[in-house]
Design an enzyme around this catalytic site. Structure first.
Site, short mmCIF file in Angstrom:
data_model
loop_
_atom_site.label_atom_id
_atom_site.label_comp_id
_atom_site.label_asym_id
_atom_site.label_seq_id
_atom_site.Cartn_x
_atom_site.Cartn_y
_atom_site.Cartn_z
N LYS A 103 0.74 -1.24 -0.08
CA LYS A 103 -0.13 -0.05 0.02
C LYS A 103 0.93 1.24 -0.12
CE LYS A 103 -4.42 0.92 0.48
NZ LYS A 103 -5.51 -0.05 0.03
N GLY A 216 -17.15 8.12 -2.15
CA GLY A 216 -16.29 8.13 -3.23
C GLY A 216 -16.31 7.03 -4.39
N GLY A 219 -18.22 3.94 -2.39
CA GLY A 219 -19.84 4.55 -1.89
C GLY A 219 -20.63 4.64 -2.85
N1 GLU Z 1 -7.36 0.45 -2.96
C1 GLU Z 1 -8.17 -0.72 -3.24
C2 GLU Z 1 -8.22 -1.66 -2.12
O1 GLU Z 1 -8.05 -1.19 -1.02
C3 GLU Z 1 -7.66 -1.42 -4.74
C4 GLU Z 1 -6.25 -1.94 -4.47
C5 GLU Z 1 -5.84 -2.60 -6.04
O2 GLU Z 1 -6.72 -2.52 -6.90
O3 GLU Z 1 -4.58 -2.92 -6.10
O4 GLU Z 1 -8.38 -2.86 -2.26
#
Ligand code: GLU
Length: 406
Positions: A103, A216, A219
């Site tokens: 992340k 967002g 949602g």
């Molecule tokens: N940010 C999204 C999540 O928390 C998608 C992550 C992604 O597509 O790699 O799952």
């Protein structure tokens, strides 16, 4: 208050208490492989240079390249990104995609930046991290306050630096920049498939009264998808305020209002309520689709939903989980409920790697199959172990990661 990462570790321990894993495995899994902190210079429109703090946490890659979004938010810090990265590793294992967990984040309120400042920030993030990113190393994507335009800047920056123009380094790109059909609505759509698979098992009526917190990507699309399916959306919230209408909000009109005014508040015919009031409404399904720590020990007694369906990451604390489980309120956990986003991201990555373009039908058919399969499996696991859905999902994911680590 415990940090989100402490919550994630507590969740691991709670799953381990139901189904013990080896101590060494848990120790290794609980520690991020790598935590990177960067400084990103941006020349602001007033001519001054401002430095923004950014992060990338590579949690675990036993099952594939690190995978997970990048969040732009004023409250983001390394502890939050660590938790989100750990959850990504579990999430990818829950839906059985060949990805690990990572992340990223930048401490910034992007709503205060001009387009030029935002572009410099996005490109700067990739400049600092280009050597640790890559289609087979670490594949970012959108998260809170980031979007396809930002992904396109980032992909372009990576291509300029490395010469790799496949686009496979980042997902959630616009269609004309190598994005996948269906990625825009995938988080909510995948959630809806999981919801359909579980609706009857969870004792929910055919047509539900639904409350959604967050407007967002997750949602707003959830509001549209659930209402198009005939459910009644009685309340919605964005970061600034919440609106309620007992006999149901007309979602398309709300979307227009939000586009025109920038806020949900002021929507004609709806009552304005506080975020706390929204969480405490009587409803069938409460969908947190914003940030962490929304349902906590101090407000969990107010929850009057029959089911909590987590489209956000980390909205329910471990203490609140216990209270809800005790009251017989199932919580469909984030690592299952919102896994549709990363699933279609992985389809996008695969298409880029292979130079293919799949139709929207192909994308959603595959997504539906995977979400239904894993949702039913995790429900069965929870029944078998007489535990909640979060612990069951953690156990299934940890088993898969352990297998890969062997
Ligand atoms: N940010 C999204 C999540 O928390 C998608 C992550 C992604 O597509 O790699 O799952």
């Amino acid at each position: 208050m415990p940090t989100p990462f402490e919550h994630a570790l507590a969740q691991l321990q709670r799953a381990n208490a139901v189904h013990p894993f080896s101590e060494d495995f848990l120790k290794i899994f609980a520690s991020p492989d790598r935590k990177i902190e960067i400084s990103i210079p941006v020349q602001m429109d007033d001519g001054q240079t401002k430095i923004f703090e950014g992060y990338r946490v590579q949690h675990n890659n036993a099952r594939g390249p690190y995978k997970g979004g990048i969040r732009f938010h004023q409250d983001t810090d390394i502890e939050e990104v660590k938790a989100l990265a750990l959850w990504m590793a579990l999430k990818c294992a829950v839906v059985n995609i060949p990805m690990g967990g990572g992340k990223g984040g930048v401490t910034v309120n992007p709503k205060e930046l001009s387009e030029s400042e935002l572009e410099q920030l996005s490109r700067g993030f990739v400049k600092r991290l280009a050597d640790v990113l890559g289609p087979q190393k670490d594949v970012p994507a959108p998260d809170v306050n980031t979007n396809p335009t930002i992904m396109a800047w980032m992909a372009d920056e990576y291509a300029k630096i490395t010469g790799d123009t496949t686009g496979a380094v980042i997902t959630g790109k616009p269609l004309d920049a190598g994005g996948s059909e269906g990625r825009g609505t995938a988080t909510a759509q995948g959630g809806f498939y999981a919801f359909n698979a579980l609706q009857e098992k969870l004792g929910l009526p055919e047509k539900c009264r639904v409350v959604i917190q967050g407007f967002g990507n997750a949602g707003q699309n959830a509001a549209e998808i659930w209402s198009q399916a005939g459910h009644t959306i009685i309340a919605l919230a964005d970061s600034r305020g919440a609106i309620y209408k007992a006999d149901g909000l007309e979602v398309e009109a709300v979307v227009h209002h939000k586009q025109a005014t920038g806020a949900l508040a002021g929507f004609p015919g709806a009552q304005e309520i506080s975020q706390e009031e929204l969480l405490s409404l009587t409803c069938d399904v409460l969908i947190p689709a914003a940030l962490e720590n929304q349902i906590r020990q101090d407000n969990v007694d107010q929850i009057k939903a029959k089911v909590v369906f987590e489209l956000a990451n980390g909205p329910t604390t471990p203490e609140a989980d216990d209270v809800l489980f005790g009251k017989g309120v199932p919580v469909v956990p984030d690592i299952l409920a919102n896994a549709g986003g990363v699933t279609v991201s992985t389809f996008e990555w695969e298409q880029n790697v292979k130079g293919e373009h799949w139709t929207v039908e192909e994308v959603f058919e595959k997504l539906q199959r995977m979400m239904e399969l894993e949702a039913s499996m995790i429900f069965g696991k929870a029944e078998e172990l007489k535990t909640d859905l979060r612990r069951a999902a953690f156990i299934v994911a940890l088993e898969r990661i352990q297998e890969a680590m062997k």
